[in-house]
Write an enzyme that holds these catalytic residues in place. Structure first.
Site, short mmCIF file in Angstrom:
data_model
loop_
_atom_site.label_atom_id
_atom_site.label_comp_id
_atom_site.label_asym_id
_atom_site.label_seq_id
_atom_site.Cartn_x
_atom_site.Cartn_y
_atom_site.Cartn_z
N SER A 248 13.03 28.29 66.66
CA SER A 248 13.83 27.07 66.76
C SER A 248 14.98 27.10 65.78
O SER A 248 15.11 28.02 64.97
CB SER A 248 12.96 25.84 66.48
OG SER A 248 12.55 25.85 65.12
N LYS A 249 15.83 26.09 65.86
CA LYS A 249 17.01 26.03 65.00
C LYS A 249 16.67 25.83 63.53
O LYS A 249 17.53 25.95 62.67
CB LYS A 249 17.95 24.92 65.49
CG LYS A 249 18.62 25.26 66.82
CD LYS A 249 19.63 24.22 67.21
CE LYS A 249 20.33 24.62 68.51
NZ LYS A 249 21.35 23.63 68.93
N ARG A 250 15.41 25.51 63.24
CA ARG A 250 15.01 25.39 61.84
C ARG A 250 15.06 26.75 61.14
O ARG A 250 15.14 26.84 59.94
CB ARG A 250 13.60 24.81 61.73
CG ARG A 250 13.47 23.38 62.19
CD ARG A 250 12.13 22.81 61.77
NE ARG A 250 11.02 23.63 62.20
CZ ARG A 250 10.45 23.55 63.39
NH1 ARG A 250 10.91 22.69 64.28
NH2 ARG A 250 9.43 24.32 63.70
N HIS A 251 14.94 27.81 61.96
CA HIS A 251 14.97 29.16 61.42
C HIS A 251 16.40 29.69 61.50
O HIS A 251 17.11 29.45 62.47
CB HIS A 251 14.01 30.07 62.19
CG HIS A 251 12.58 29.60 62.14
ND1 HIS A 251 11.73 29.92 61.11
CD2 HIS A 251 11.88 28.82 62.99
CE1 HIS A 251 10.55 29.36 61.33
NE2 HIS A 251 10.61 28.68 62.47
N THR A 254 18.47 31.89 64.84
CA THR A 254 18.56 31.44 66.23
C THR A 254 20.00 31.34 66.69
O THR A 254 20.27 31.38 67.88
CB THR A 254 17.90 30.05 66.39
OG1 THR A 254 18.60 29.11 65.56
CG2 THR A 254 16.44 30.09 65.99
#
Length: 465
Positions: A248-251, A254
């Site tokens: 996800s965009k938390r990582h 991405t």
């Protein structure tokens, strides 16, 4: 004709998952002499990011996945931007209402997005919420506000469809909400627009992430309400991190721009993404996009969630770098440095022949374009450093004297001097490397000094004494 598509939203830099979907759609279209379409789904105006479309198309071009039809390419099925297709959606929503498959529902704007804001067991809430009569047209609905168009969902029915990757899947209509189709501002929701657009644009294969699997019954109903043939549908497994969490965009890894900044090659990333969802018939790990297109079929996509392993991507990128022609790598490194480097055009300060020699020396020692600059900083004209103690200065003085005695400046003679100095001063090569270059690590020292040239090497040693 095979017609595939991706339909990203312009909400920021493209996600690597978008490229993952684009790769399979592009490959399927090209394999069968079909068309690959890019449609912009911009109906959620609250998340719209200016400039995101341009970044998306630049990314597709960087990967070599350029589309056949889109907002920039045109085509006979346009407009390809959903915000420019509102009259089309209104027409088909009105048709659903007239057929009894859709209805106007009173729905306060301030209630939108709240949990349990709609009871799917109540067909119409108009009388309990308002004394007004429902609108007679979409246009009137937009003017009045606080009204939406919903789809009707039949009671106690089974909805069965075939996922070409996962097989036959059945849902009960009790699990399907009476979806909003047209919002009070006149814009469609994803679930309505995607069905209308895919049909009108002649899409024959729908490939999307498995998170949309639970929404498919709504789409199946809409296709049946319009008496349209549903395209073949494929739901790919969700990309996951090594810890099995969703990518996800938390990582950080991405965003497509992140991969560019880290110095990965686009051809490597495509090869890597291809392997995440598919297995080469010969179990090869390294293959070109051309080979992938030749061998790939959508039906061969694996339903198992793939692990996005950056360690493997690094290894693959190193393989691709080592297989490049030096001239191509020179260009790639200069392009990278001009976009993301600490000193944008610093490589231009090096003699062209000398820079080719440096690149050739470093080619087998980097896995990403980003790793190159730190290894070769000592080659740059403005390279300066200070020796911090007398022992280091004594070693530098010995090197200066011994290098001055070399008549044929080549790596073997340089290595002989380095070995003699190591022995004389009882130091290790890493220490010597720092004394000569100011760096703790880098390219092989004898070869580096040969490329630098005798005069420059002795001059730099003189400066640090």
């Amino acid at each position: 004709m095979i017609r595939t598509r991706i339909a990203p939203s312009p909400t920021g830099n493209p996600h690597i998952g978008t490229i993952y979907q684009a790769l399979f759609n592009y490959a399927s279209a090209k394999k069968h002499q079909g068309k690959f379409i890019v449609r912009i789904e911009d109906t959620d105006r609250t998340r719209f990011v200016k400039g995101a479309e341009e970044v998306l198309f630049n990314s597709l071009d960087w990967f070599g996945l350029t589309e056949d039809e889109s907002v920039r390419k045109g085509g006979e099925y346009g407009p390809y931007r959903q915000s420019e297709r509102l009259t089309i959606y209104h027409k088909y929503a009105q048709e659903l209402i007239e057929k009894g498959h859709g209805y106007y529902d009173y729905y306060k704007k301030e209630e939108a997005g709240k949990k349990n804001d709609y009871d799917k067991n109540v067909k119409e809430r108009i009388l309990t919420h308002s004394n007004e009569k429902p609108p007679k047209s979409i246009e009137e609905m937009i003017k009045r506000g606080d009204w939406v168009v919903r789809m009707r969902v039949p009671k106690n029915r089974k909805i069965t469809f075939t996922d070409e990757i996962r097989g036959e899947i059945t849902f009960d209509t009790s699990e399907v909400t009476e979806q909003v189709l047209i919002k009070s501002d006149g814009f469609p929701t994803y679930h309505f627009a995607v069905v209308v657009d895919d049909h009108l644009m002649g899409i024959t294969q729908i490939l999307r992430a498995e998170e949309w699997l639970s929404s498919t019954p709504k789409h199946v109903l809409l296709y049946s309400y319009f008496d349209w043939e549903m395209p073949l549908i494929y739901h790919t497994a969700t990309l996951r991190n090594p810890d099995k969490s969703k990518l996800s965009k938390r990582h950080g890894h991405t965003d497509v721009l992140w991969f560019k900044e880290e110095g990965y090659l686009p051809q490597t990333i495509l090869n890597f993404l291809g392997l995440l969802g598919w297995t080469h018939p010969e179990e090869k790990e390294i293959f070109s996009l051309v080979e992938f297109i030749e061998l790939f079929e959508l039906k061969d996509i694996r339903p198992i969630a793939p692990i996005f392993d950056l360690t493997k991507l690094n290894w693959m990128n190193g393989v691709y770098i080592r297989e490049m022609k030096v001239a191509d790598l020179v260009k790639a490194l200069k392009d990278y440095q001009s976009q993301f480097g600490e000193q944008k055009n610093i490589f231009d300060s090096l003699d062209e022949k000398k820079f080719h020699e440096i690149v050739s020396l470093g080619q087998s020692r980097i896995n990403t374009l980003k790793e190159f600059y730190p290894l070769i900083k000592h080659f740059l004209p403005d390279s300066e450093f200070v020796l911090e103690n007398d022992v280091s200065k004594e070693v530098a003085k010995t090197l200066q004297e011994e290098f001055g005695k070399i008549s044929d400046w080549q790596k073997d003679a340089i290595l002989d001097v380095l070995r003699a100095v190591l022995k004389k001063h009882s130091i290790r090569m890493p220490v010597l490397y720092t004394i000569v270059t100011g760096q703790e690590r880098g390219l092989p020292l004898p070869e580096s000094l040969e490329i630098l040239g005798k005069e420059i090497v002795i001059s730099r040693l003189h400066k640090v004494l």
